[in-house]
Write a protein that holds these residues in place. Sequence first.
Motif, PDB file in Angstrom:
ATOM      1  N   ASP A 100      30.850  37.489   7.616  1.00  0.00           N
ATOM      2  CA  ASP A 100      31.301  36.773   6.294  1.00  0.00           C
ATOM      3  C   ASP A 100      31.099  35.246   6.399  1.00  0.00           C
ATOM      4  O   ASP A 100      30.595  34.775   7.292  1.00  0.00           O
ATOM      5  CB  ASP A 100      32.476  37.175   5.878  1.00  0.00           C
ATOM      6  N   GLU A 101      31.277  34.496   5.252  1.00  0.00           N
ATOM      7  CA  GLU A 101      31.056  33.142   5.360  1.00  0.00           C
ATOM      8  C   GLU A 101      31.820  32.398   6.184  1.00  0.00           C
ATOM      9  O   GLU A 101      31.563  31.117   6.326  1.00  0.00           O
ATOM     10  CB  GLU A 101      31.270  32.888   3.844  1.00  0.00           C
ATOM     11  N   ASN A 102      33.021  32.876   6.728  1.00  0.00           N
ATOM     12  CA  ASN A 102      33.876  32.302   7.490  1.00  0.00           C
ATOM     13  C   ASN A 102      33.672  32.540   9.124  1.00  0.00           C
ATOM     14  O   ASN A 102      34.208  32.197   9.885  1.00  0.00           O
ATOM     15  CB  ASN A 102      35.249  32.526   7.255  1.00  0.00           C
ATOM     16  N   GLY A 103      32.550  33.686   9.325  1.00  0.00           N
ATOM     17  CA  GLY A 103      32.156  33.762  10.550  1.00  0.00           C
ATOM     18  C   GLY A 103      32.860  35.178  11.091  1.00  0.00           C
ATOM     19  O   GLY A 103      32.562  35.392  12.110  1.00  0.00           O
ATOM     20  N   ASN A 104      33.599  35.627  10.200  1.00  0.00           N
ATOM     21  CA  ASN A 104      34.232  36.904  10.758  1.00  0.00           C
ATOM     22  C   ASN A 104      33.386  38.205  10.813  1.00  0.00           C
ATOM     23  O   ASN A 104      32.667  38.056   9.725  1.00  0.00           O
ATOM     24  CB  ASN A 104      35.351  37.262   9.987  1.00  0.00           C
ATOM     25  N   GLU A 105      33.528  38.981  11.855  1.00  0.00           N
ATOM     26  CA  GLU A 105      32.725  40.220  11.689  1.00  0.00           C
ATOM     27  C   GLU A 105      33.486  41.161  10.661  1.00  0.00           C
ATOM     28  O   GLU A 105      34.507  41.707  11.284  1.00  0.00           O
ATOM     29  CB  GLU A 105      32.278  40.857  13.368  1.00  0.00           C
ATOM     30  N   VAL A 106      32.753  41.671   9.596  1.00  0.00           N
ATOM     31  CA  VAL A 106      33.240  42.660   8.870  1.00  0.00           C
ATOM     32  C   VAL A 106      32.729  44.159   9.304  1.00  0.00           C
ATOM     33  O   VAL A 106      31.405  44.331   9.121  1.00  0.00           O
ATOM     34  CB  VAL A 106      33.058  42.387   7.410  1.00  0.00           C
ATOM     35  N   ILE A 107      33.649  45.102   9.524  1.00  0.00           N
ATOM     36  CA  ILE A 107      33.270  46.393  10.010  1.00  0.00           C
ATOM     37  C   ILE A 107      32.977  47.319   8.844  1.00  0.00           C
ATOM     38  O   ILE A 107      32.147  47.889   8.578  1.00  0.00           O
ATOM     39  CB  ILE A 107      34.065  47.093  11.295  1.00  0.00           C
ATOM     40  N   TYR A 108      34.034  47.169   8.122  1.00  0.00           N
ATOM     41  CA  TYR A 108      33.880  47.857   6.628  1.00  0.00           C
ATOM     42  C   TYR A 108      34.803  47.279   5.346  1.00  0.00           C
ATOM     43  O   TYR A 108      35.813  46.529   6.127  1.00  0.00           O
ATOM     44  CB  TYR A 108      34.199  49.704   6.698  1.00  0.00           C
ATOM     45  N   GLU A 109      34.842  47.632   4.301  1.00  0.00           N
ATOM     46  CA  GLU A 109      35.492  47.078   3.337  1.00  0.00           C
ATOM     47  C   GLU A 109      35.953  48.170   2.449  1.00  0.00           C
ATOM     48  O   GLU A 109      35.563  49.473   2.456  1.00  0.00           O
ATOM     49  CB  GLU A 109      34.617  46.389   2.392  1.00  0.00           C
ATOM     50  N   THR A 110      37.275  48.054   2.112  1.00  0.00           N
ATOM     51  CA  THR A 110      37.727  49.134   1.122  1.00  0.00           C
ATOM     52  C   THR A 110      38.353  48.574   0.030  1.00  0.00           C
ATOM     53  O   THR A 110      38.756  47.168  -0.097  1.00  0.00           O
ATOM     54  CB  THR A 110      38.895  49.935   1.608  1.00  0.00           C
ATOM     55  N   SER A 111      38.477  49.194  -1.312  1.00  0.00           N
ATOM     56  CA  SER A 111      39.103  48.568  -2.384  1.00  0.00           C
ATOM     57  C   SER A 111      39.309  49.710  -3.339  1.00  0.00           C
ATOM     58  O   SER A 111      38.942  51.023  -3.133  1.00  0.00           O
ATOM     59  CB  SER A 111      37.954  47.560  -3.201  1.00  0.00           C
ATOM     60  N   ASN A 112      40.314  49.469  -4.423  1.00  0.00           N
ATOM     61  CA  ASN A 112      40.893  50.736  -5.145  1.00  0.00           C
ATOM     62  C   ASN A 112      40.281  50.378  -6.322  1.00  0.00           C
ATOM     63  O   ASN A 112      40.229  49.211  -6.836  1.00  0.00           O
ATOM     64  CB  ASN A 112      42.364  50.684  -5.019  1.00  0.00           C
ATOM     65  N   LYS A 113      40.212  51.477  -7.338  1.00  0.00           N
ATOM     66  CA  LYS A 113      39.784  51.383  -8.569  1.00  0.00           C
ATOM     67  C   LYS A 113      41.203  52.024  -9.368  1.00  0.00           C
ATOM     68  O   LYS A 113      41.473  53.375  -8.881  1.00  0.00           O
ATOM     69  CB  LYS A 113      38.370  51.985  -8.944  1.00  0.00           C
TER      70      LYS A 113
END
Length: 127
Positions: A100-113
């Motif tokens: 991401d823009e801060n240099g963090n490694e994102v493995i997966y994202e979740t969000s709710n609808k």
Amino acid sequence: MERLTKQRKYIIEAVTNLGHATFDDIEEYLLNNNLHLSLATLYRNISSLNKDGIIRKVDCSLPSIYYEINQNIKPHNHFICLKCHKIIDIENNNNKDYIDENGNEVIYETSNKYGYCKECRNGKNDD
């Protein structure tokens, strides 16, 4: 990981068969299948299974805590009905690792609808 006791197997079976389950749902499932556990035993084992990563809490902002099986499932999102509180798994189309823009490694994202499920919209879940 703690030992996979008979009680833990029963709880895993309940959550597997129920899909998304509250503590009360799990307790009712066990009672309906003649599997009697004390409330303390049930609570302690759900907590242990969650800590061990076998089941997980569903982050859904509902009044009750829901659990789902955590093993061998793809990262996914949830649709939560605001009327009947049904939780439906929906595909997560952003399952690629990235920085991401801060240099963090994102493995997966979740969000709710959130909204109203098909049954509630069609008046099938009226009280």
